[in-house]
Design a protein around this motif. Structure first.
Motif, PDB file in Angstrom:
ATOM      1  N   LYS A   2      44.024  10.005  69.585  1.00 14.36           N
ATOM      2  CA  LYS A   2      44.048  11.010  68.526  1.00 14.36           C
ATOM      3  C   LYS A   2      45.338  11.829  68.633  1.00 14.36           C
ATOM      4  O   LYS A   2      45.730  12.203  69.740  1.00 14.36           O
ATOM      5  CB  LYS A   2      42.833  11.912  68.761  1.00 14.36           C
TER       6      LYS A   2
ATOM      7  N   GLU B 186      39.964  22.710  63.659  1.00 22.74           N
ATOM      8  CA  GLU B 186      40.924  23.408  62.804  1.00 22.74           C
ATOM      9  C   GLU B 186      41.151  24.822  63.325  1.00 22.74           C
ATOM     10  O   GLU B 186      40.896  25.804  62.626  1.00 22.74           O
ATOM     11  CB  GLU B 186      40.394  23.453  61.362  1.00 22.74           C
TER      12      GLU B 186
ATOM     13  N   TYR C 142      41.965  13.589  61.492  1.00 23.36           N
ATOM     14  CA  TYR C 142      43.086  13.400  62.414  1.00 23.36           C
ATOM     15  C   TYR C 142      43.826  12.114  62.097  1.00 23.36           C
ATOM     16  O   TYR C 142      43.294  11.192  61.491  1.00 23.36           O
ATOM     17  CB  TYR C 142      42.605  13.322  63.871  1.00 23.36           C
ATOM     18  N   ARG C 143      45.057  12.071  62.585  1.00 25.61           N
ATOM     19  CA  ARG C 143      45.811  10.833  62.584  1.00 25.61           C
ATOM     20  C   ARG C 143      45.576  10.178  63.940  1.00 25.61           C
ATOM     21  O   ARG C 143      45.531  10.864  64.965  1.00 25.61           O
ATOM     22  CB  ARG C 143      47.286  11.168  62.370  1.00 25.61           C
TER      23      ARG C 143
ATOM     24  N   ASN D 205      47.467  15.346  67.747  1.00 27.38           N
ATOM     25  CA  ASN D 205      47.154  16.742  67.432  1.00 27.38           C
ATOM     26  C   ASN D 205      47.368  16.985  65.932  1.00 27.38           C
ATOM     27  O   ASN D 205      48.201  16.344  65.300  1.00 27.38           O
ATOM     28  CB  ASN D 205      47.996  17.709  68.267  1.00 27.38           C
ATOM     29  N   ASN D 206      46.574  17.885  65.380  1.00 28.54           N
ATOM     30  CA  ASN D 206      46.718  18.192  63.956  1.00 28.54           C
ATOM     31  C   ASN D 206      47.835  19.217  63.740  1.00 28.54           C
ATOM     32  O   ASN D 206      48.494  19.638  64.691  1.00 28.54           O
ATOM     33  CB  ASN D 206      45.375  18.656  63.368  1.00 28.54           C
ATOM     34  N   SER D 207      48.021  19.615  62.491  1.00 30.60           N
ATOM     35  CA  SER D 207      49.158  20.489  62.177  1.00 30.60           C
ATOM     36  C   SER D 207      48.997  21.878  62.802  1.00 30.60           C
ATOM     37  O   SER D 207      49.950  22.647  62.865  1.00 30.60           O
ATOM     38  CB  SER D 207      49.325  20.605  60.669  1.00 30.60           C
TER      39      SER D 207
ATOM     40  N   ASP E 158      45.502   7.474  59.205  1.00 31.43           N
ATOM     41  CA  ASP E 158      44.859   8.769  58.981  1.00 31.43           C
ATOM     42  C   ASP E 158      43.389   8.542  58.692  1.00 31.43           C
ATOM     43  O   ASP E 158      43.036   7.716  57.854  1.00 31.43           O
ATOM     44  CB  ASP E 158      45.502   9.471  57.770  1.00 31.43           C
TER      45      ASP E 158
END
Ligand SMILES: *[C@@H]1O[C@H](CO)[C@@H](O)[C@H](O)[C@H]1NC(C)=O
Ligand SMILES: *[C@@H]1O[C@H](CO)[C@@H](O)[C@H](O)[C@H]1NC(C)=O
Ligand SMILES: *[C@@H]1O[C@H](CO)[C@@H](O)[C@H](O)[C@H]1NC(C)=O
Length: 475
Positions: free
Chosen positions: A398, A409, A310-311, A400-402, A365
């Motif tokens: 954190k 995931e 995560y970023r 959210n991811n892509s 990241d």
């Protein structure tokens, strides 16, 4: 003598307008959110939390039930709650099918969403067995969340969600294995506009990049730390946040010492506001533990366990409460070993005022590591006899991811498709007429079949109205 009453009238008016003025300035000093929904799930009665005096609406009450759209739900009540436990954790709302809470949003923008979970159990019903997903609008907040990890203790999850439309929908979706989801309490609060700025310094191995677009990302609060100070409870924070002490994350305790000021924290227009962080955070800090004789050759380092992939947003709070005068303090800031800010000079950043709060947002990241480290240490500008560094608070959030997820995931789409009902039309806000019908059917049905579980769990009645509302839900 004649104009005496006239005069006293005038003074009375003056006094009144003065009182009015100070009353309004008192009012405006406290933050009051436009959207402020506090729900005590599974409860008929409203609950007032003693730590901060906020009143949570029971979602089985007349007013509170309007937020819940569920085919069926169960309210679970702890008949022998432990002494001193928050009333929010005496009850829980339990779902065996996907269910929504819907909140009308009057102020578009960032909203704080807090979800409280405390698994209760009765003789035939154990929330520790629950396994479920939670989403807010289209963002997946929790996937395969289990009541078990809480081990009987309450878990509080906090998110910052950007809301563009006029509705925030929080969905609870039981996983196929457990068919059980629950929640103890929900908070939805519109955040002040200055809480999440749009830009940050993105730290990369090659250097620093400017990042824009932060405001609209979904964030999960992972750590909120009051450096060098005690725990700060919602009572002392205008956004009802909790800040925990930094001791447990300090790498080398001997390298630093805690400092405290009883003086006034000078919030400046355009700088960090009291809503960004309260006095209780800025009036304590950690500085270098050096007698001031020789140049210390170390950093103060904090290490935070995080999930990789995560970023993260790292917000560092500074307030120079340690220097005797201006322009004495210069230090470097590192995140994960990368130089994040060189020769930080708080006197300059605050326009030459001591004890003025200032915060900085960094992003980093975390790819192949389970830790995020923060260090502050000597700068090349430091006067060798006055080497020091300071940090008052840290927040780690954190992004959210892509896949639009904050928990793995996975994305929401496949989860909804495989959810028990196998149909998600009820979650799509596309057809207003249908949503309205669902709302009516949901409420009517829930009133009919809501089961209050005390010591033993009564199996849910299955009757014609279920298939009825089910088919309506599907249409
Ligand atoms: C919280 O506020 C109270 C009342 O203003 C104050 O006495 C107390 O010291 C504060 N606690 C912290 C941790 O700052
Ligand atoms: C502080 O940490 C950074 C990053 O790990 C390192 O490059 C630097 O040399 C350290 N400074 C001191 C004085 O140890
Ligand atoms: C977060 O989710 C949104 C919507 O799915 C997406 O546009 C954005 O790129 C995501 N953020 C990151 C950092 O991947």
């Amino acid at each position: 003598m004649d104009n005496f009453p006239q005069k006293s009238k005038f003074f009375l008016l003056l006094l009144l307008s003065f009182l009015q003025l100070s009353f309004f300035s008192f009012l405006s000093s406290a933050f009051s959110p436009v959207d402020n929904y506090l729900i005590d799930c599974g409860s008929i009665a409203d609950a007032t939390v003693n730590v901060d005096n906020r009143k949570f609406l029971g979602d089985s009450s007349k007013l509170g039930s309007g937020f819940l759209l569920a085919m069926r739900s169960i309210s679970l009540e702890d008949q022998s709650p432990s002494l001193g436990a928050s009333p929010l954790y005496h009850t829980a709302r339990v779902f065996t099918k996907p269910a929504n809470y819907e909140f009308e949003i009057k102020q578009k923008g960032t909203h704080l969403v807090r979800l409280h979970f405390r698994p209760l159990s009765s003789s035939s019903f154990n929330l520790s067995d629950a396994r479920f997903h939670v989403s807010a609008n289209q963002i997946l907040l929790l996937s395969d969340f289990t009541g078990q990890i809480a081990a009987g203790n309450p878990v509080l999850k906090e998110y910052l969600i950007w809301v563009d439309g006029n509705k925030l929908v929080i969905s609870f979706i039981p996983s196929t294995e457990s068919s059980l989801a629950f929640v103890s309490a929900i908070e939805v609060i519109s955040a002040p506009g200055d809480l999440i700025a749009d830009t940050a310094r993105l730290i990369k191995p090659q250097g620093i990049d400017d990042y824009a677009g932060l405001t609209k990302q979904a964030l999960e609060t992972v750590y909120r730390i009051n450096v060098g100070g005690p725990k700060v409870t919602p009572f002392n924070d205008s956004l009802w946040r909790t800040w925990i002490p930094d001791d447990g994350f300090l790498h080398l305790n001997a390298a630093s010492k805690a400092v405290y000021t009883s003086g006034r924290i000078k919030y400046l227009p355009g700088g960090a506001s009291r809503e960004v962080a309260p006095d209780s955070v800025y009036n304590t800090a950690r500085v270098m533990n050096n007698p001031g004789v020789s140049m210390p050759d170390f950093n103060i380092t904090w290490i935070f366990p995080v999930t990789s992939g995560y970023r993260y947003l790292v917000r560092m709070h500074f307030c120079d409460i340690a220097s005797m005068s201006l322009n004495l303090l210069y230090f470097d800031v590192y995140i994960n070993g990368y130089l994040a800010f060189k020769d930080l000079d708080l006197s300059e950043l605050t326009g030459q005022i001591l004890a003025a709060p200032y915060y900085m947002d960094f992003m980093v990241d975390i790819a192949n590591s389970e830790a995020l480290s923060i260090s502050i240490g000597p700068s090349s500008l430091s006067n060798p006899s006055r080497v020091d560094a300071i940090l008052n608070g840290v927040e780690i959030m954190k992004l959210n991811n892509s896949m639009g997820s904050l928990d793995g995931e996975v994305s929401l789409g496949p989860i909804l498709r495989s959810s028990p009902r196998g149909n998600t039309s009820g979650f799509m806000p596309s057809v207003v007429g249908i949503s309205l019908m669902i709302a009516i059917a949901g409420v009517v049905y829930r009133r009919k079949t809501e089961v209050r579980d005390y010591l033993a769990w009564t199996p849910l009645p299955v009757d014609a109205s279920e298939s009825n509302s089910n088919s309506m839900y599907r249409s």
